[in-house]
Motif scaffolding. Sequence first.
Motif, PDB file in Angstrom:
ATOM      1  N   LEU A   1       1.116  -0.922   0.409  1.00  0.00           N
ATOM      2  CA  LEU A   1      -0.420   0.145   0.087  1.00  0.00           C
ATOM      3  C   LEU A   1       0.779   1.354  -0.226  1.00  0.00           C
ATOM      4  CD1 LEU A   1      -3.126  -1.128   2.407  1.00  0.00           C
ATOM      5  CD2 LEU A   1      -2.871  -0.963   0.102  1.00  0.00           C
ATOM      6  N   ASN A   2       1.721   1.342   0.952  1.00  0.00           N
ATOM      7  CA  ASN A   2       2.972   2.396   0.898  1.00  0.00           C
ATOM      8  C   ASN A   2       3.372   2.772  -0.407  1.00  0.00           C
ATOM      9  OD1 ASN A   2       3.023   3.590   3.232  1.00  0.00           O
ATOM     10  ND2 ASN A   2       3.290   1.727   4.400  1.00  0.00           N
ATOM     11  N   ARG A   3       3.859   1.434  -1.074  1.00  0.00           N
ATOM     12  CA  ARG A   3       4.384   1.875  -2.725  1.00  0.00           C
ATOM     13  C   ARG A   3       3.648   2.089  -3.366  1.00  0.00           C
ATOM     14  NH1 ARG A   3       5.975  -0.447  -7.136  1.00  0.00           N
ATOM     15  NH2 ARG A   3       8.209  -0.255  -7.719  1.00  0.00           N
ATOM     16  N   ARG A   4       2.572   1.254  -3.204  1.00  0.00           N
ATOM     17  CA  ARG A   4       0.774   2.728  -4.521  1.00  0.00           C
ATOM     18  C   ARG A   4       1.456   4.014  -4.291  1.00  0.00           C
ATOM     19  NH1 ARG A   4      -0.946   4.212  -7.944  1.00  0.00           N
ATOM     20  NH2 ARG A   4      -3.062   3.946  -8.627  1.00  0.00           N
ATOM     21  N   ILE A   5       1.029   4.304  -2.944  1.00  0.00           N
ATOM     22  CA  ILE A   5       1.021   5.768  -2.955  1.00  0.00           C
ATOM     23  C   ILE A   5       2.308   6.005  -3.394  1.00  0.00           C
ATOM     24  CG2 ILE A   5      -0.958   5.761  -1.139  1.00  0.00           C
ATOM     25  CD1 ILE A   5       0.855   6.736   1.171  1.00  0.00           C
TER      26      ILE A   5
ATOM     27  N   PRO B   1       2.087  17.613  -4.868  1.00  0.00           N
ATOM     28  CA  PRO B   1       3.117  18.780  -3.479  1.00  0.00           C
ATOM     29  C   PRO B   1       2.795  17.658  -2.047  1.00  0.00           C
ATOM     30  CG  PRO B   1       1.776  20.271  -5.350  1.00  0.00           C
ATOM     31  CD  PRO B   1       1.688  19.147  -5.324  1.00  0.00           C
ATOM     32  N   SER B   2       1.231  16.656  -1.855  1.00  0.00           N
ATOM     33  CA  SER B   2       1.559  15.922  -0.372  1.00  0.00           C
ATOM     34  C   SER B   2       0.082  15.291  -1.133  1.00  0.00           C
ATOM     35  CB  SER B   2       0.790  16.625   0.243  1.00  0.00           C
ATOM     36  OG  SER B   2       0.001  17.353   0.424  1.00  0.00           O
ATOM     37  N   LEU B   3       0.392  14.188  -0.827  1.00  0.00           N
ATOM     38  CA  LEU B   3      -0.974  13.011  -1.001  1.00  0.00           C
ATOM     39  C   LEU B   3      -0.967  12.502   0.598  1.00  0.00           C
ATOM     40  CD1 LEU B   3      -1.315  10.874  -4.036  1.00  0.00           C
ATOM     41  CD2 LEU B   3      -1.360   9.825  -1.504  1.00  0.00           C
ATOM     42  N   ALA B   4      -2.190  12.408   0.882  1.00  0.00           N
ATOM     43  CA  ALA B   4      -2.830  11.112   2.011  1.00  0.00           C
ATOM     44  C   ALA B   4      -3.499   9.815   1.227  1.00  0.00           C
ATOM     45  CB  ALA B   4      -3.525  11.619   2.891  1.00  0.00           C
ATOM     46  N   ALA B   5      -3.418   8.342   2.525  1.00  0.00           N
ATOM     47  CA  ALA B   5      -4.494   8.438   2.260  1.00  0.00           C
ATOM     48  C   ALA B   5      -4.785   7.270   3.178  1.00  0.00           C
ATOM     49  CB  ALA B   5      -3.781   6.971   0.965  1.00  0.00           C
ATOM     50  N   ALA B   6      -5.963   6.018   3.435  1.00  0.00           N
ATOM     51  CA  ALA B   6      -6.373   5.546   4.343  1.00  0.00           C
ATOM     52  C   ALA B   6      -7.338   4.282   3.836  1.00  0.00           C
ATOM     53  CB  ALA B   6      -7.150   6.273   5.416  1.00  0.00           C
TER      54      ALA B   6
ATOM     55  N   TRP C   1      -5.613   0.917   7.838  1.00  0.00           N
ATOM     56  CA  TRP C   1      -4.008   1.392   7.660  1.00  0.00           C
ATOM     57  C   TRP C   1      -4.147   3.121   6.716  1.00  0.00           C
ATOM     58  CZ3 TRP C   1      -2.912   3.364   2.261  1.00  0.00           C
ATOM     59  CH2 TRP C   1      -1.661   3.859   2.034  1.00  0.00           C
ATOM     60  N   TRP C   2      -3.171   3.481   7.064  1.00  0.00           N
ATOM     61  CA  TRP C   2      -2.825   4.752   6.306  1.00  0.00           C
ATOM     62  C   TRP C   2      -1.733   4.945   6.011  1.00  0.00           C
ATOM     63  CZ3 TRP C   2      -0.943   9.816   8.108  1.00  0.00           C
ATOM     64  CH2 TRP C   2      -0.177   9.418   9.445  1.00  0.00           C
ATOM     65  N   GLY C   3      -1.274   6.418   5.588  1.00  0.00           N
ATOM     66  CA  GLY C   3      -0.070   6.910   4.720  1.00  0.00           C
ATOM     67  C   GLY C   3       0.225   8.286   3.978  1.00  0.00           C
TER      68      GLY C   3
ATOM     69  N   THR D   1     -15.046  -3.195   2.652  1.00  0.00           N
ATOM     70  CA  THR D   1     -12.861  -2.608   2.599  1.00  0.00           C
ATOM     71  C   THR D   1     -13.160  -0.989   1.710  1.00  0.00           C
ATOM     72  OG1 THR D   1     -12.560  -4.936   3.221  1.00  0.00           O
ATOM     73  CG2 THR D   1     -11.370  -3.048   1.475  1.00  0.00           C
ATOM     74  N   GLY D   2     -12.645  -0.035   1.619  1.00  0.00           N
ATOM     75  CA  GLY D   2     -13.008   1.522   1.134  1.00  0.00           C
ATOM     76  C   GLY D   2     -12.300   1.365   1.748  1.00  0.00           C
ATOM     77  N   ALA D   3     -11.668   2.968   0.428  1.00  0.00           N
ATOM     78  CA  ALA D   3     -10.468   3.625   0.508  1.00  0.00           C
ATOM     79  C   ALA D   3     -10.838   4.962   0.481  1.00  0.00           C
ATOM     80  CB  ALA D   3      -9.673   3.159  -0.259  1.00  0.00           C
ATOM     81  N   VAL D   4      -9.737   6.234   1.251  1.00  0.00           N
ATOM     82  CA  VAL D   4      -9.783   7.539   0.482  1.00  0.00           C
ATOM     83  C   VAL D   4      -8.162   7.992   0.105  1.00  0.00           C
ATOM     84  CG1 VAL D   4     -10.134   9.799   2.015  1.00  0.00           C
ATOM     85  CG2 VAL D   4     -11.590   7.877   2.818  1.00  0.00           C
ATOM     86  N   THR D   5      -8.635   9.112  -0.482  1.00  0.00           N
ATOM     87  CA  THR D   5      -7.767   9.482  -1.275  1.00  0.00           C
ATOM     88  C   THR D   5      -7.071  10.544  -1.272  1.00  0.00           C
ATOM     89  OG1 THR D   5      -8.030   8.751  -3.056  1.00  0.00           O
ATOM     90  CG2 THR D   5      -6.600   7.268  -2.722  1.00  0.00           C
ATOM     91  N   TYR D   6      -6.343  12.142  -0.756  1.00  0.00           N
ATOM     92  CA  TYR D   6      -6.446  12.828  -1.010  1.00  0.00           C
ATOM     93  C   TYR D   6      -4.860  13.665  -1.821  1.00  0.00           C
ATOM     94  CZ  TYR D   6      -9.885  14.157   3.194  1.00  0.00           C
ATOM     95  OH  TYR D   6     -10.885  13.823   3.927  1.00  0.00           O
ATOM     96  N   ALA D   7      -4.761  14.348  -2.394  1.00  0.00           N
ATOM     97  CA  ALA D   7      -3.475  14.998  -2.794  1.00  0.00           C
ATOM     98  C   ALA D   7      -4.685  16.585  -3.307  1.00  0.00           C
ATOM     99  CB  ALA D   7      -3.321  14.601  -4.353  1.00  0.00           C
ATOM    100  N   ASN D   8      -2.967  18.166  -2.859  1.00  0.00           N
ATOM    101  CA  ASN D   8      -3.781  18.929  -3.014  1.00  0.00           C
ATOM    102  C   ASN D   8      -2.769  18.811  -4.286  1.00  0.00           C
ATOM    103  OD1 ASN D   8      -0.979  18.697  -1.854  1.00  0.00           O
ATOM    104  ND2 ASN D   8      -0.410  20.913  -0.716  1.00  0.00           N
ATOM    105  N   THR D   9      -3.511  18.762  -5.091  1.00  0.00           N
ATOM    106  CA  THR D   9      -2.891  19.598  -6.552  1.00  0.00           C
ATOM    107  C   THR D   9      -4.054  19.199  -7.274  1.00  0.00           C
ATOM    108  OG1 THR D   9      -1.697  18.634  -8.887  1.00  0.00           O
ATOM    109  CG2 THR D   9      -2.243  16.724  -7.333  1.00  0.00           C
ATOM    110  N   THR D  10      -4.157  20.428  -8.334  1.00  0.00           N
ATOM    111  CA  THR D  10      -5.368  20.566  -9.535  1.00  0.00           C
ATOM    112  C   THR D  10      -5.671  19.825 -10.425  1.00  0.00           C
ATOM    113  OG1 THR D  10      -5.435  23.539  -9.274  1.00  0.00           O
ATOM    114  CG2 THR D  10      -6.432  21.919 -11.506  1.00  0.00           C
ATOM    115  N   SER D  11      -4.526  19.029 -11.287  1.00  0.00           N
ATOM    116  CA  SER D  11      -4.844  17.660 -12.077  1.00  0.00           C
ATOM    117  C   SER D  11      -2.857  16.946 -11.685  1.00  0.00           C
ATOM    118  CB  SER D  11      -4.678  18.224 -13.644  1.00  0.00           C
ATOM    119  OG  SER D  11      -3.406  18.802 -13.748  1.00  0.00           O
ATOM    120  N   GLY D  12      -3.006  15.613 -12.907  1.00  0.00           N
ATOM    121  CA  GLY D  12      -2.158  14.728 -12.733  1.00  0.00           C
ATOM    122  C   GLY D  12      -2.550  13.179 -11.488  1.00  0.00           C
ATOM    123  N   VAL D  13      -3.130  13.383 -10.516  1.00  0.00           N
ATOM    124  CA  VAL D  13      -3.359  12.049  -9.382  1.00  0.00           C
ATOM    125  C   VAL D  13      -4.845  11.373  -9.751  1.00  0.00           C
ATOM    126  CG1 VAL D  13      -3.539  11.605  -7.890  1.00  0.00           C
ATOM    127  CG2 VAL D  13      -1.659  13.096  -7.615  1.00  0.00           C
TER     128      VAL D  13
END
Length: 454
Positions: free
Chosen positions: A9-13, A23-28, A37-39, A309-321
């Motif tokens: 999971l850590n390698r995927r994020i 610039p940053s990315l967070a997930a759980a 799990w979160w990273g 099983t679910g997941a939450v993903t965040y990133a502070n970028t307008t596009s690209g992820v």
Amino acid sequence: MLPTTELVLNRRIATEQVAGRAPSLAAAVVRDGEIVWWGSRGTVDGARPHRGTQYRIGSITKSIVAAAVLRLRDEGRLDLNDPLDKHVPGTSFGSGTTIAWLLSHTSGLTSESPGAWWERSQGGDWNDLSASLTPGETKHRPGRLFHYSNVGYGVLGELVARIRGAHWLDVVREEILEPLDMRHTTASPGEGGLPHATGYAVHPFADVLLPEPAHDAGAMAPAGQLWSTLDDLCSWTAFVGGRTRDVLSPETVAEMREAATVDDSAGAWTAGYGLGFQLMQARGKRLAGHTGSMPGFLACSLIDPATQTGAVTYANTTSGVAIAGLAADLIAMADDHEPPLPAEWAPSPVEPGMLELTGLWHWGPKPYHLHAMADGWFNLVPADGSGRASRFRPLGDDRWLGLDGYYAGETLTLGRVSDGTPAYLNLATFVFTRTPYDPAAPVPGGVDPEGWRA
């Protein structure tokens, strides 16, 4: 989770943060209502983002507003087939648009509010929005097809406010966020001193950043205003999976997850929309939740109701992820590496008289099995496993309501002979008998008096 699973999971994020230049990315990952799990990668104010760091969640706001609308439906304050005019009169489109169509993006309304780009502009009030929605802003025949409409959820926010007599945000906070312990989900960043990420645009040809504005969207805010944290949004993800904490009934949330419309333009559908929830078929799973994007931010909340099983993903970028693909991958990886255990079987009591109804029944010559379930429910399944199956919940007086598939909404009625003995089942005019075409039962068309023959 196991160290080997956490490594995957850590390698995927990590790879997504690099590939998407976030610039940053967070997930759980959430399972059975708990974060397992979160990273995070990158930095916010010089440090790694954590579970309490706020990111803007964009259109995930829509799902929360939809839950407020379904609460009104369940209270009898509105019907989903009501025209908007019944509750919010005075618009150019309200007489021909239903609440259900607004919820499912099939109202035909324009995708964006007329005027300046609302996501980067200070928003006006409802009067400004309503006045801008002239007849020409209905782009398709209502009910015809899926056409994502941010405007439609601005309208639904006003609907909630009109019926409750309070601002939509106050309604959402009191009726949904607080009961789900989502106390760090706010309309603007940093309320109460919460740490929050700054939204950035990343230059396409250089590794430099441009801060994005974060305005109050005004009447369009119900389409994408809210900010949240990993902890809070994992609570919401569990809610979407059916852990509703009495905010709504699990049955209503299951209804929200039903596909009201699908995108099958490329063949078999891979994406659809229910009543406020996006639907996705990915990695062999059927997922429900929502993505979100606002200038400077991407977010996603998805869950597989079958495995919880679910997941939450965040990133502070307008596009690209690839924010939705990342969430879907985290769910599949967690289930592949640590598949959830099935719930333990345990005996459960059945209602009096149910046992004598169980067993073999026939629809014409086709055999079915009727299984007793808890709380007076039945499960009717073809004996060979192929064909129409459904669960039924009791209505009383020897009647049950179909919940699944072809028989959803139809009534199963038990027919008895004069002494009260069960004799046949009537399901939407189909008569089920203990033996194939029992001549003693009221089989439509009758049974040939000579009976079966070679």
